[in-house]
Design a protein around this motif. Structure first.
Motif, PDB file in Angstrom:
ATOM      1  N   PRO A 196       0.808  -1.220   0.000  1.00  0.00           N
ATOM      2  CA  PRO A 196       0.000   0.000   0.000  1.00  0.00           C
ATOM      3  C   PRO A 196       0.844   1.274   0.000  1.00  0.00           C
ATOM      4  CG  PRO A 196      -0.158  -1.135   2.126  1.00  0.00           C
ATOM      5  CD  PRO A 196       0.596  -2.037   1.212  1.00  0.00           C
ATOM      6  N   GLU A 197       0.267   2.312  -0.560  1.00  0.00           N
ATOM      7  CA  GLU A 197       0.976   3.596  -0.645  1.00  0.00           C
ATOM      8  C   GLU A 197       0.137   4.730  -0.053  1.00  0.00           C
ATOM      9  OE1 GLU A 197       1.878   3.964  -4.847  1.00  0.00           O
ATOM     10  OE2 GLU A 197       3.169   2.188  -4.766  1.00  0.00           O
ATOM     11  N   ILE A 198       0.825   5.621   0.612  1.00  0.00           N
ATOM     12  CA  ILE A 198       0.219   6.844   1.129  1.00  0.00           C
ATOM     13  C   ILE A 198       0.975   7.993   0.468  1.00  0.00           C
ATOM     14  CG2 ILE A 198      -0.210   8.272   3.184  1.00  0.00           C
ATOM     15  CD1 ILE A 198      -1.771   5.692   3.427  1.00  0.00           C
ATOM     16  N   ALA A 199       0.270   8.770  -0.339  1.00  0.00           N
ATOM     17  CA  ALA A 199       0.922   9.880  -1.037  1.00  0.00           C
ATOM     18  C   ALA A 199       0.943  11.112  -0.156  1.00  0.00           C
ATOM     19  CB  ALA A 199       0.184  10.185  -2.337  1.00  0.00           C
ATOM     20  N   VAL A 207      -5.986  24.489  -2.272  1.00  0.00           N
ATOM     21  CA  VAL A 207      -7.402  24.242  -2.529  1.00  0.00           C
ATOM     22  C   VAL A 207      -7.567  23.379  -3.777  1.00  0.00           C
ATOM     23  CG1 VAL A 207      -9.633  25.331  -3.056  1.00  0.00           C
ATOM     24  CG2 VAL A 207      -8.097  26.400  -1.397  1.00  0.00           C
ATOM     25  N   GLN A 208      -6.785  23.711  -4.824  1.00  0.00           N
ATOM     26  CA  GLN A 208      -6.871  22.934  -6.070  1.00  0.00           C
ATOM     27  C   GLN A 208      -6.484  21.478  -5.840  1.00  0.00           C
ATOM     28  OE1 GLN A 208      -4.376  25.035  -8.816  1.00  0.00           O
ATOM     29  NE2 GLN A 208      -6.034  26.368  -9.524  1.00  0.00           N
ATOM     30  N   MET A 209      -5.442  21.280  -5.050  1.00  0.00           N
ATOM     31  CA  MET A 209      -4.991  19.915  -4.783  1.00  0.00           C
ATOM     32  C   MET A 209      -6.077  19.147  -4.040  1.00  0.00           C
ATOM     33  SD  MET A 209      -2.640  17.996  -5.517  1.00  0.00           S
ATOM     34  CE  MET A 209      -1.746  16.545  -5.192  1.00  0.00           C
ATOM     35  N   TYR A 210      -6.646  19.785  -3.032  1.00  0.00           N
ATOM     36  CA  TYR A 210      -7.690  19.125  -2.246  1.00  0.00           C
ATOM     37  C   TYR A 210      -8.887  18.782  -3.140  1.00  0.00           C
ATOM     38  CZ  TYR A 210     -10.900  18.100   1.581  1.00  0.00           C
ATOM     39  OH  TYR A 210     -11.796  17.472   2.419  1.00  0.00           O
ATOM     40  N   GLU A 211      -9.281  19.725  -3.986  1.00  0.00           N
ATOM     41  CA  GLU A 211     -10.428  19.487  -4.877  1.00  0.00           C
ATOM     42  C   GLU A 211     -10.136  18.350  -5.853  1.00  0.00           C
ATOM     43  OE1 GLU A 211     -11.165  23.349  -6.566  1.00  0.00           O
ATOM     44  OE2 GLU A 211     -12.444  23.957  -4.857  1.00  0.00           O
ATOM     45  N   PHE A 212      -8.901  18.348  -6.347  1.00  0.00           N
ATOM     46  CA  PHE A 212      -8.463  17.303  -7.276  1.00  0.00           C
ATOM     47  C   PHE A 212      -8.588  15.918  -6.613  1.00  0.00           C
ATOM     48  CE2 PHE A 212      -4.817  14.650  -8.528  1.00  0.00           C
ATOM     49  CZ  PHE A 212      -4.921  14.625  -9.912  1.00  0.00           C
ATOM     50  N   LEU A 213      -8.089  15.809  -5.385  1.00  0.00           N
ATOM     51  CA  LEU A 213      -8.133  14.524  -4.679  1.00  0.00           C
ATOM     52  C   LEU A 213      -9.581  14.109  -4.407  1.00  0.00           C
ATOM     53  CD1 LEU A 213      -5.183  15.195  -2.197  1.00  0.00           C
ATOM     54  CD2 LEU A 213      -5.144  13.609  -4.142  1.00  0.00           C
ATOM     55  N   LYS A 214     -10.400  15.082  -4.029  1.00  0.00           N
ATOM     56  CA  LYS A 214     -11.812  14.802  -3.774  1.00  0.00           C
ATOM     57  C   LYS A 214     -12.508  14.338  -5.044  1.00  0.00           C
ATOM     58  CE  LYS A 214     -13.481  15.067  -0.533  1.00  0.00           C
ATOM     59  NZ  LYS A 214     -13.390  13.866   0.348  1.00  0.00           N
ATOM     60  N   TYR A 215     -12.183  15.012  -6.153  1.00  0.00           N
ATOM     61  CA  TYR A 215     -12.811  14.697  -7.435  1.00  0.00           C
ATOM     62  C   TYR A 215     -12.566  13.235  -7.802  1.00  0.00           C
ATOM     63  CZ  TYR A 215     -14.011  14.975 -12.374  1.00  0.00           C
ATOM     64  OH  TYR A 215     -14.575  14.751 -13.609  1.00  0.00           O
ATOM     65  N   TYR A 216     -11.367  12.749  -7.502  1.00  0.00           N
ATOM     66  CA  TYR A 216     -11.032  11.364  -7.832  1.00  0.00           C
ATOM     67  C   TYR A 216     -11.311  10.393  -6.687  1.00  0.00           C
ATOM     68  CZ  TYR A 216      -9.108  13.118 -12.143  1.00  0.00           C
ATOM     69  OH  TYR A 216      -8.980  13.711 -13.357  1.00  0.00           O
ATOM     70  N   ASN A 217     -12.075  10.877  -5.701  1.00  0.00           N
ATOM     71  CA  ASN A 217     -12.499  10.012  -4.586  1.00  0.00           C
ATOM     72  C   ASN A 217     -11.361   9.388  -3.803  1.00  0.00           C
ATOM     73  OD1 ASN A 217     -15.320  10.281  -4.760  1.00  0.00           O
ATOM     74  ND2 ASN A 217     -15.296   8.987  -6.592  1.00  0.00           N
ATOM     75  N   ILE A 218     -10.278  10.117  -3.698  1.00  0.00           N
ATOM     76  CA  ILE A 218      -9.155   9.616  -2.904  1.00  0.00           C
ATOM     77  C   ILE A 218      -9.334  10.117  -1.473  1.00  0.00           C
ATOM     78  CG2 ILE A 218      -6.642   9.736  -2.604  1.00  0.00           C
ATOM     79  CD1 ILE A 218      -6.710  10.309  -5.769  1.00  0.00           C
ATOM     80  N   PRO A 219      -9.307   9.204  -0.497  1.00  0.00           N
ATOM     81  CA  PRO A 219      -9.424   9.660   0.890  1.00  0.00           C
ATOM     82  C   PRO A 219      -8.277  10.609   1.228  1.00  0.00           C
ATOM     83  CG  PRO A 219      -9.539   7.254   0.750  1.00  0.00           C
ATOM     84  CD  PRO A 219      -9.134   7.750  -0.596  1.00  0.00           C
ATOM     85  N   VAL A 220      -8.605  11.718   1.882  1.00  0.00           N
ATOM     86  CA  VAL A 220      -7.582  12.707   2.188  1.00  0.00           C
ATOM     87  C   VAL A 220      -7.390  12.846   3.697  1.00  0.00           C
ATOM     88  CG1 VAL A 220      -6.788  15.082   1.809  1.00  0.00           C
ATOM     89  CG2 VAL A 220      -8.288  14.009   0.122  1.00  0.00           C
ATOM     90  N   TYR A 228      -0.991   9.011 -11.883  1.00  0.00           N
ATOM     91  CA  TYR A 228      -0.688   8.335 -10.619  1.00  0.00           C
ATOM     92  C   TYR A 228      -1.925   8.291  -9.714  1.00  0.00           C
ATOM     93  CZ  TYR A 228       1.055   7.216  -6.026  1.00  0.00           C
ATOM     94  OH  TYR A 228       1.200   6.623  -4.795  1.00  0.00           O
ATOM     95  N   PHE A 229      -2.522   9.444  -9.506  1.00  0.00           N
ATOM     96  CA  PHE A 229      -3.635   9.523  -8.560  1.00  0.00           C
ATOM     97  C   PHE A 229      -4.890   8.790  -9.042  1.00  0.00           C
ATOM     98  CE2 PHE A 229      -1.299  13.131  -6.585  1.00  0.00           C
ATOM     99  CZ  PHE A 229      -1.316  12.656  -5.286  1.00  0.00           C
ATOM    100  N   THR A 230      -5.064   8.698 -10.365  1.00  0.00           N
ATOM    101  CA  THR A 230      -6.287   8.070 -10.851  1.00  0.00           C
ATOM    102  C   THR A 230      -6.120   6.577 -11.110  1.00  0.00           C
ATOM    103  OG1 THR A 230      -5.724   8.721 -13.115  1.00  0.00           O
ATOM    104  CG2 THR A 230      -7.203  10.172 -11.895  1.00  0.00           C
ATOM    105  N   GLU A 231      -4.899   6.129 -11.397  1.00  0.00           N
ATOM    106  CA  GLU A 231      -4.758   4.734 -11.827  1.00  0.00           C
ATOM    107  C   GLU A 231      -4.008   3.838 -10.850  1.00  0.00           C
ATOM    108  OE1 GLU A 231      -3.180   4.713 -15.790  1.00  0.00           O
ATOM    109  OE2 GLU A 231      -4.774   6.029 -16.520  1.00  0.00           O
ATOM    110  N   ARG A 232      -3.389   4.417  -9.856  1.00  0.00           N
ATOM    111  CA  ARG A 232      -2.544   3.618  -8.980  1.00  0.00           C
ATOM    112  C   ARG A 232      -3.388   2.834  -7.993  1.00  0.00           C
ATOM    113  NH1 ARG A 232       2.389   1.352  -9.250  1.00  0.00           N
ATOM    114  NH2 ARG A 232       3.456   1.353  -7.246  1.00  0.00           N
ATOM    115  N   GLU A 233      -3.463   1.536  -8.187  1.00  0.00           N
ATOM    116  CA  GLU A 233      -4.361   0.731  -7.366  1.00  0.00           C
ATOM    117  C   GLU A 233      -3.891   0.591  -5.926  1.00  0.00           C
ATOM    118  OE1 GLU A 233      -5.207  -2.885  -9.450  1.00  0.00           O
ATOM    119  OE2 GLU A 233      -6.394  -1.791 -10.952  1.00  0.00           O
ATOM    120  N   THR A 234      -2.594   0.706  -5.713  1.00  0.00           N
ATOM    121  CA  THR A 234      -2.058   0.534  -4.361  1.00  0.00           C
ATOM    122  C   THR A 234      -2.146   1.823  -3.527  1.00  0.00           C
ATOM    123  OG1 THR A 234       0.070   0.851  -5.418  1.00  0.00           O
ATOM    124  CG2 THR A 234      -0.498  -1.392  -4.812  1.00  0.00           C
TER     125      THR A 234
END
Ligand code: GDP
Length: 195
Positions: free
Chosen positions: A24-27, A124-137, A99-105
């Motif tokens: 697993p990875e934590i970015a 703000v843009q980074m946070y919105e980007f992560l939210k948009y791709y449903n990545i837990p932040v 990376y953020f959209t396709e990385r399964e790990t």
């Protein structure tokens, strides 16, 4: 987690170089100077493993640190560089998006912000980007030692309001100087990596 082993595995310029162990990875994302390297170093109790203050304009890579042979911290170098050309920025943006959209790990992203200030446009843009791709932040608001405790609530509100923070995400007040928030940050990371 008690960290006794941590190493940089690779500074990857593209997906072909990403580790293929399946761990697993934590970015970690944050603009330069926010305190991202200090956060990593504090968490793993190693003063100089993550380079502090990466220089703007240098080659942009995803830096994979293997922690305790259990998971990776993936350092995403500071966004919002003024000195990088438009072409380079677009290329970098594409690499991050992939990376953020396709990385399964990838299990979660830590967004490091400065507790002292309202989030920047890039934060703000980074946070919105992560939210948009449903990545837990996990929002880590660092440099808490620079704010008197009596004003913490006010600053937490400022950060949350500025980000339009989703209460389903995690929020940690942190200080690389005092270790504030270290335990809480580990508990959250452990949950995401299934430790
Ligand atoms: P990076 O560019 O995001 O990796 O930022 P660094 O980790 O290199 O930190 C930038 C500067 O902020 C350095 O001078 C650090 O010593 C300082 N710094 C980072 N975190 C903290 C913190 O929690 N408290 C204080 N007082 N200073 C910090």
């Amino acid at each position: 987690m008690k960290v006794t082993k941590a190493d940089i595995v690779i500074s990857a310029v593209g997906p072909a170089q990403y580790p293929d162990t399946g761990l697993p990875e934590i970015a970690l994302a944050g603009r330069s100077n926010v305190g991202k390297s200090s956060f990593i170093n504090k968490m793993i109790h190693r003063k100089g493993l993550a380079r502090t203050s990466s220089k703007p304009g240098k080659t942009q890579t995803l830096n994979f640190y293997i922690i305790q042979e259990l998971f990776y911290f993936v350092d995403v170098p500071g966004y919002g560089y003024a000195k990088v050309s438009k072409t380079e920025r677009a290329k970098w943006g594409k690499m991050l998006e992939t990376y953020f959209t396709e990385r399964e790990t990838l299990k979660a992203a830590i967004s490091v912000v400065d507790l002292r200030h309202a989030p920047s446009r890039e934060d703000v843009q980074m946070y919105e980007f992560l939210k948009y791709y449903n990545i837990p932040v996990i929002v880590v608001a660092t440099k808490a030692d620079k704010i008197p405790r009596s004003k913490w609530n006010k600053h937490v509100k400022q950060v949350k309001d500025g980000l339009d923070f989703d209460p389903n995400d995690e929020f940690v007040m942190f200080s690389s100087e005092t270790g504030e928030g270290e335990k809480q940050a580990w508990q959250i990371i452990e949950k995401y990596i299934g430790y």
